[in-house]
Design a protein around this motif. Structure first.
Motif, PDB file in Angstrom:
ATOM      1  N   LYS A  13       0.814  -1.222   0.000  1.00  0.00           N
ATOM      2  CA  LYS A  13       0.000   0.000   0.000  1.00  0.00           C
ATOM      3  C   LYS A  13       0.844   1.266   0.000  1.00  0.00           C
ATOM      4  CE  LYS A  13      -0.757  -0.407   5.008  1.00  0.00           C
ATOM      5  NZ  LYS A  13      -0.453  -1.817   5.219  1.00  0.00           N
ATOM      6  N   TYR A  14       2.141   1.148   0.274  1.00  0.00           N
ATOM      7  CA  TYR A  14       3.021   2.330   0.292  1.00  0.00           C
ATOM      8  C   TYR A  14       3.712   2.574  -1.054  1.00  0.00           C
ATOM      9  CZ  TYR A  14       2.460   1.720   5.321  1.00  0.00           C
ATOM     10  OH  TYR A  14       1.935   1.577   6.582  1.00  0.00           O
ATOM     11  N   ILE A  15       3.556   1.653  -1.984  1.00  0.00           N
ATOM     12  CA  ILE A  15       4.242   1.786  -3.276  1.00  0.00           C
ATOM     13  C   ILE A  15       3.268   2.373  -4.294  1.00  0.00           C
ATOM     14  CG2 ILE A  15       5.421   0.545  -5.133  1.00  0.00           C
ATOM     15  CD1 ILE A  15       6.217  -1.504  -2.894  1.00  0.00           C
ATOM     16  N   ASN A  16       3.515   3.607  -4.664  1.00  0.00           N
ATOM     17  CA  ASN A  16       2.640   4.277  -5.632  1.00  0.00           C
ATOM     18  C   ASN A  16       3.053   3.929  -7.056  1.00  0.00           C
ATOM     19  OD1 ASN A  16       0.983   5.565  -3.765  1.00  0.00           O
ATOM     20  ND2 ASN A  16       2.398   7.256  -3.545  1.00  0.00           N
ATOM     21  N   ARG A  17       2.049   3.728  -7.877  1.00  0.00           N
ATOM     22  CA  ARG A  17       2.275   3.465  -9.297  1.00  0.00           C
ATOM     23  C   ARG A  17       2.238   4.786 -10.055  1.00  0.00           C
ATOM     24  NH1 ARG A  17       1.491  -1.119 -11.676  1.00  0.00           N
ATOM     25  NH2 ARG A  17      -0.064  -0.324 -13.151  1.00  0.00           N
ATOM     26  N   TRP A  18       2.657   4.755 -11.313  1.00  0.00           N
ATOM     27  CA  TRP A  18       2.638   5.936 -12.180  1.00  0.00           C
ATOM     28  C   TRP A  18       3.426   7.091 -11.554  1.00  0.00           C
ATOM     29  CZ3 TRP A  18       0.342   4.708 -16.750  1.00  0.00           C
ATOM     30  CH2 TRP A  18      -0.554   3.638 -16.744  1.00  0.00           C
ATOM     31  N   ALA A  19       4.548   6.762 -10.946  1.00  0.00           N
ATOM     32  CA  ALA A  19       5.313   7.748 -10.171  1.00  0.00           C
ATOM     33  C   ALA A  19       5.899   8.887 -11.011  1.00  0.00           C
ATOM     34  CB  ALA A  19       6.429   7.042  -9.406  1.00  0.00           C
ATOM     35  N   LEU A  20       6.095   8.665 -12.304  1.00  0.00           N
ATOM     36  CA  LEU A  20       6.680   9.706 -13.142  1.00  0.00           C
ATOM     37  C   LEU A  20       5.640  10.684 -13.686  1.00  0.00           C
ATOM     38  CD1 LEU A  20       9.342   7.732 -15.224  1.00  0.00           C
ATOM     39  CD2 LEU A  20       9.639   9.003 -13.097  1.00  0.00           C
ATOM     40  N   MET A  21       4.369  10.450 -13.334  1.00  0.00           N
ATOM     41  CA  MET A  21       3.297  11.285 -13.875  1.00  0.00           C
ATOM     42  C   MET A  21       2.491  11.925 -12.747  1.00  0.00           C
ATOM     43  SD  MET A  21       2.194   8.558 -16.780  1.00  0.00           S
ATOM     44  CE  MET A  21       1.025   9.531 -17.693  1.00  0.00           C
ATOM     45  N   ARG A  22       1.947  13.114 -13.049  1.00  0.00           N
ATOM     46  CA  ARG A  22       1.053  13.780 -12.093  1.00  0.00           C
ATOM     47  C   ARG A  22      -0.259  13.018 -12.100  1.00  0.00           C
ATOM     48  NH1 ARG A  22      -2.899  17.312 -12.860  1.00  0.00           N
ATOM     49  NH2 ARG A  22      -2.307  17.699 -15.031  1.00  0.00           N
ATOM     50  N   ASN A  23      -0.740  12.664 -10.936  1.00  0.00           N
ATOM     51  CA  ASN A  23      -1.968  11.872 -10.806  1.00  0.00           C
ATOM     52  C   ASN A  23      -3.077  12.702 -10.165  1.00  0.00           C
ATOM     53  OD1 ASN A  23      -1.423   8.535 -10.916  1.00  0.00           O
ATOM     54  ND2 ASN A  23       0.388   9.811 -10.746  1.00  0.00           N
ATOM     55  N   ALA A  24      -4.278  12.614 -10.710  1.00  0.00           N
ATOM     56  CA  ALA A  24      -5.429  13.230 -10.050  1.00  0.00           C
ATOM     57  C   ALA A  24      -5.740  12.440  -8.774  1.00  0.00           C
ATOM     58  CB  ALA A  24      -6.637  13.236 -10.979  1.00  0.00           C
ATOM     59  N   ARG A  25      -5.560  11.122  -8.846  1.00  0.00           N
ATOM     60  CA  ARG A  25      -5.707  10.255  -7.676  1.00  0.00           C
ATOM     61  C   ARG A  25      -4.615   9.201  -7.735  1.00  0.00           C
ATOM     62  NH1 ARG A  25      -7.293   5.738  -5.232  1.00  0.00           N
ATOM     63  NH2 ARG A  25      -7.543   4.529  -7.134  1.00  0.00           N
TER      64      ARG A  25
END
Length: 199
Positions: A13-25
């Motif tokens: 749960k601590y590993i965020n995906r799409w880390a190179l992109m700005r995410n709305a969520r």
């Protein structure tokens, strides 16, 4: 003696995906693996019910649930980097395998064999079609995320959405289960809760 396997898994749960992109969520690895497992379940059941295939649903769903578990130790490497060159892809696969072996080593010996079957199935070749469906579910999950971001007004995902949709459509040409899901279920993802629940 205590073992760290399940505590390590809880860190997904601590590993965020799409880390190179700005995410709305933001989307974390735990959410992603659950969605891929749900989609794999759907694809396998569709195959069995519509085309009388003999797919191993439970085994496929279990492997889907753990399909990115190595990222607990490796982190999430962005797709454009991971697949840019064959040497990188091969090197990452090796790192991933070592991470999976490391995870298994954090279990007591009486559990290692059973959990090892999830990461390294004995009859891997006979599960080839299920593996394709897991990959399709993984791509489908990425497409759902991209389109969700676009609906939130985040154009950062426009290129990723186009390339992911193209890949999913290519996969659907050889996977009727995926084609069926795209036609019957994917359009509903753009609706509001009220629209989804109205009679």
């Amino acid at each position: 003696m205590s073992y760290s396997y399940f505590a390590l898994l809880s860190r997904m749960k601590y590993i965020n995906r799409w880390a190179l992109m700005r995410n709305a969520r933001e989307e974390n690895l735990s959410e992603h693996c659950l969605e891929v497992a749900i989609l794999t379940h759907a694809l396998c059941v569709i195959g069995n019910k519509k085309w009388n295939k003999n797919l191993s649903v439970e085994k496929a769903v279990l492997r889907a649930l753990y399909h990115d578990a190595a990222e607990i130790l490796t982190g999430d490497m962005p797709t454009p980097v991971k697949y840019r060159k064959e040497e990188l892809k091969t090197a990452y696969k090796k790192v991933e395998k070592e991470a999976e072996e490391r995870l298994l080593s954090t279990l007591p010996s009486y559990l290692t064999e059973e959990f090892g079957k999830v990461f390294f199935p004995e009859n891997y070749e006979t599960l080839a079609y299920e593996n394709k469906l897991i990959k399709a579910a993984d791509k489908l999950s990425a497409l759902i995320k991209c389109e969700e971001e676009l609906r939130a007004g985040n154009q950062e995902f426009s290129t990723a959405a186009m390339s992911t949709r193209k890949k999913v459509e290519e996969m659907a040409e050889e996977l009727p289960e995926l084609k069926c899901f795209i036609e019957d279920f994917l359009p509903e993802y753009g609706k509001t809760l009220d629209e989804l629940t109205e009679e």
